[in-house]
Design a protein around this motif. Sequence first.
Motif, PDB file in Angstrom:
ATOM      1  N   ILE A  15      18.068   6.523   0.107  1.00  0.00           N
ATOM      2  CA  ILE A  15      17.115   6.977  -1.118  1.00  0.00           C
ATOM      3  C   ILE A  15      15.697   6.983  -0.483  1.00  0.00           C
ATOM      4  O   ILE A  15      15.479   5.747  -0.367  1.00  0.00           O
ATOM      5  CB  ILE A  15      17.334   6.048  -2.378  1.00  0.00           C
ATOM      6  N   GLY A  16      15.176   7.978  -0.310  1.00  0.00           N
ATOM      7  CA  GLY A  16      13.675   7.905   0.273  1.00  0.00           C
ATOM      8  C   GLY A  16      13.756   8.580   1.589  1.00  0.00           C
ATOM      9  O   GLY A  16      14.732   8.242   2.501  1.00  0.00           O
ATOM     10  N   GLY A  41      10.239  13.668  -3.794  1.00  0.00           N
ATOM     11  CA  GLY A  41       9.406  14.696  -3.269  1.00  0.00           C
ATOM     12  C   GLY A  41       9.730  15.881  -3.016  1.00  0.00           C
ATOM     13  O   GLY A  41      10.968  16.140  -2.395  1.00  0.00           O
ATOM     14  N   HIS A  99       0.411  11.607   5.801  1.00  0.00           N
ATOM     15  CA  HIS A  99      -0.901  11.780   5.823  1.00  0.00           C
ATOM     16  C   HIS A  99      -1.637  10.347   6.320  1.00  0.00           C
ATOM     17  O   HIS A  99      -2.738  10.276   5.949  1.00  0.00           O
ATOM     18  CB  HIS A  99      -1.458  12.208   4.484  1.00  0.00           C
ATOM     19  N   GLY A 102      -1.666   6.337  11.598  1.00  0.00           N
ATOM     20  CA  GLY A 102      -0.725   5.722  12.150  1.00  0.00           C
ATOM     21  C   GLY A 102      -1.168   4.698  13.212  1.00  0.00           C
ATOM     22  O   GLY A 102      -1.197   4.884  14.407  1.00  0.00           O
ATOM     23  N   TRP A 103      -1.790   3.479  12.915  1.00  0.00           N
ATOM     24  CA  TRP A 103      -2.094   2.382  13.833  1.00  0.00           C
ATOM     25  C   TRP A 103      -0.751   1.540  13.863  1.00  0.00           C
ATOM     26  O   TRP A 103      -0.181   1.209  12.745  1.00  0.00           O
ATOM     27  CB  TRP A 103      -3.143   1.554  13.082  1.00  0.00           C
ATOM     28  N   CYS A 285      12.667   3.354  -0.514  1.00  0.00           N
ATOM     29  CA  CYS A 285      11.820   3.935  -1.429  1.00  0.00           C
ATOM     30  C   CYS A 285      10.349   3.415  -1.284  1.00  0.00           C
ATOM     31  O   CYS A 285       9.366   3.893  -2.064  1.00  0.00           O
ATOM     32  CB  CYS A 285      12.100   3.941  -2.817  1.00  0.00           C
ATOM     33  N   GLY A 286       9.897   2.630  -0.536  1.00  0.00           N
ATOM     34  CA  GLY A 286       8.696   1.925  -0.382  1.00  0.00           C
ATOM     35  C   GLY A 286       8.849   0.548  -1.112  1.00  0.00           C
ATOM     36  O   GLY A 286       9.813   0.628  -2.100  1.00  0.00           O
ATOM     37  N   CYS A 477      -4.515  -0.212   1.272  1.00  0.00           N
ATOM     38  CA  CYS A 477      -4.055  -0.012   2.357  1.00  0.00           C
ATOM     39  C   CYS A 477      -2.762   0.923   2.330  1.00  0.00           C
ATOM     40  O   CYS A 477      -2.330   1.311   3.353  1.00  0.00           O
ATOM     41  CB  CYS A 477      -3.660  -1.301   3.284  1.00  0.00           C
ATOM     42  N   ASN A 522      -0.688  -3.911  10.572  1.00  0.00           N
ATOM     43  CA  ASN A 522       0.023  -2.783   9.845  1.00  0.00           C
ATOM     44  C   ASN A 522       1.457  -2.758  10.029  1.00  0.00           C
ATOM     45  O   ASN A 522       2.114  -3.104  11.203  1.00  0.00           O
ATOM     46  CB  ASN A 522      -0.596  -1.258  10.478  1.00  0.00           C
TER      47      ASN A 522
END
Lengths: 555, 224
Positions: A15-16, A41, A99, A102-103, A285-286, A477, A522
């Motif tokens: 999922i995601g 999305g 978007h 990307g560090w 999903c985050g 962030c 990060n």
Amino acid sequence: MARKPKPEKVDVCIIGAGASGGTAAKVLTESGVNVVALERGPYRKKESFGGDELANVNRYNLWPDPILNPRTYRGSNDEEPREELFCPVPQMVGGGTVHWQGWLPRFTENDFRLKTVAGEVPGTTLVDWPISYEDLEPYYTKVEWAFGVSGQAGANKYESPRSKGYPTPPMPTTNYARKFHEGCNELGYDSFPTPMAALSEPYNGRPATALSAFAQQHGDPTGTRSSALSVWVPQALVTGRYDLRPDCYVHEITTDEHGRAKSAIYQDADGDFIEQEAAVFMLGCGAVESARLLLLSRSGRFPNGLANGSDLVGRNATFHEYSAAVGVFDDPIHAWAGGGYVAASSFEFYEHDDSRGFVGGSHIAAAGVGIPLPINWSLPDRPAWGAEAKRMDREYYDHSFAVGMVLHDMPQHDNRVELDDTVEDAWGLPVARITLNPHENDLAMGRWVIDRNAEILDAAGATKTYRVYPERVTGNCSHQHSTTRMGDDPDTSVLNRYCQAHEVDNLFVVDGGPFPTATGANPTLTIMANAWRVAEHVVRQRGSGRATTTAGKGA
Amino acid sequence: MSEQENGGRLFFDEHQWATVEAAMARIIPTDDQPGAREAGTAEFLDRYLSGIDYVYAKPDGSGFEKLEGKRAGAWRQRIDALRGKYAEGIEELDRRSRARFDRDFVELSEDQQDEALAEMERPEQQKDLEQAQVATGYGAPPEPAMQQTSTEIELDFFPLLALHTRQGFYSDPVYGGNRDRVGWRLIGFEGPESLAETHAGRYTTRPFFAEEQIDWKKENGHGS
Ligand SMILES: Cc1cc2nc3c(=O)[nH]c(=O)nc-3n(C[C@H](O)[C@H](O)[C@H](O)COP(=O)(O)OP(=O)(O)OC[C@H]3O[C@@H](n4cnc5c(N)ncnc54)[C@H](O)[C@@H]3O)c2cc1C
């Protein structure tokens, strides 16, 4: 409405389709496992992206629209929650990597054992990780080489041992990277080229990354940056085993009579509800949305949400905070060139040091001021309007840059993601409510690091510096972690060291949720390395006939 | 179409247009270099408020996206809310101008206009405004915007106007403002010739990188 046929049961349902779900899909499908991916999305291709600050940064072309996807926030349990776009991340195939710029630094050995290094911190739930840097090192290398990360091994004096360098050299030097480097040299601080999700030269059949002002917060019309959208998703698709279903929003995960995860119920683009069964479920999903989905998935057996017998799902949430010192210079800096984030970094203040009076440390790096593009650029003392505002735009826009920090916020039991009681999203589901009260350690770290950052700007020749101390954690962030901690003890963690739910053996979480602590760097390189590790584990388990014994069919 | 009947205007009536244009010209005044008036920020705003036809330019600059489904609904709701704020805000600005100077805002001298606008940005709103801006990292915030998008419908008339002036001054010219790229030129932002340049990957900022590359290994003296 015509009923759609129920899809066939699959080996693994992810999922995601963002950073973590994309990594897992690549590894699983390349190992012969059939995967269905449900992504809420759209599947936007590179042709749909462009260099348009107004659309991308200000008008939710890529960010979630808060009218459709609100979140609520409160500073403590006694406060009234208010709607706020807390820690938004784009919802589309590719997720947050669509978007970003990307560090991608690695964590260090001590990140996995900060409690051992620094000791108990009152008011926090600081713990060591159940895995070590050594456990992850092979996967860091795999990700750096498969994803495409530009950097220079050994340039960071404080990096932990690595088995291999980077596939491509550092990105070209920006003026702000150079200034930062000069300031660091002046003060005797180590600095290094920020490892980036980009290619400094052609690699692996891909061209070098285009250098545009429209990078951070913009999709990439050239498809040359490294993202889940441009790398993992195509690699998974090419196996023929990745059934990627965009515009499919999972509302719930159901369980069977044994308490194992049975199916994902999702709503597709037509608004129809569909049930997808799978032998194994992986949530990517985050950390906010994975926790929310577990909390939405209530049943007789799991009245407080799936895998939440411990009441820990959603707790200990950490988000980092991006804050910065800002410097103004006589000579032009062109901080907008390269999107403002083709940068240089330092880990000089990364490792814990008792003498600083707080626990932990922070990755610092040079960057444009805010979004380095005109609409969203500003300085702290710039008035909102009038001749003076115009003067400052004219004189400082091209002459400023920031030294930012990634604030390592401490985990706390009451900082959490829950379901909101009153606010629903446009699909009628309760939204995530974030309760977050920064720890004194977070604020002390913020003050101390911002002071050092300002000194670096001074040493680099700034004519004026500003110190923007973080006053609270806003999620600015778009980093999210720790809502489904991994650990060896089911009383203090949601997942085991393989990110498998203690209570539900065919349920895994692969995003930042499993991170026991935020660390000061990060997170996404580590998220992807960990997802790779977990996916390999699932493949292994499957081979040995565990966890997937109920699979409908083999691959 | 109505664009002609209305002298190029899509949403504002004549008086509203004149008021907004005059106020914007105080927000980014013209001096020896162009300001909001020359950039066409009123036209930018008028288009934005006209409906949902000008929300997103197509990424190659060949027109505007047609919004559908939930997205379209959200934008309709947002534009409706903003229209209301503008209609009321302009009335309020005139009311204050008349109370103080006996004339509508457009008829005031520039100094008087500045006073009227400063009064609109009144102290009790200031706190809310700052809170909104800290939270959203948006507009002309008291702190530099970090990395987060906005919720602009929460803003009051004046901060909205300041924000939209800034947007009209600095956004891609395709939206009707930043005419002849005056905004970008003012501040030294070397943006692309057009959206198509970025979309096709022809736009590059490489010339604005450092002239000398850093040889990190050598300079750090601890390379592996
Ligand atoms: C502008 C920006 C810049 C960033 N810069 C950096 C950086 O420099 N370095 C770094 O390390 N990180 C950076 N990040 C953070 C990075 O994007 C995230 O850490 C990363 O994307 C997290 O990966 P994930 O797989 O956990 O979640 P995501 O990549 O967010 O993917 C989650 C996906 O799941 C989908 N989803 C959620 N809920 C459901 C549901 N119920 N049903 C179906 N699908 C669902 C979402 O739509 C989304 O596509 C940045 C983020 C942003 C927004």
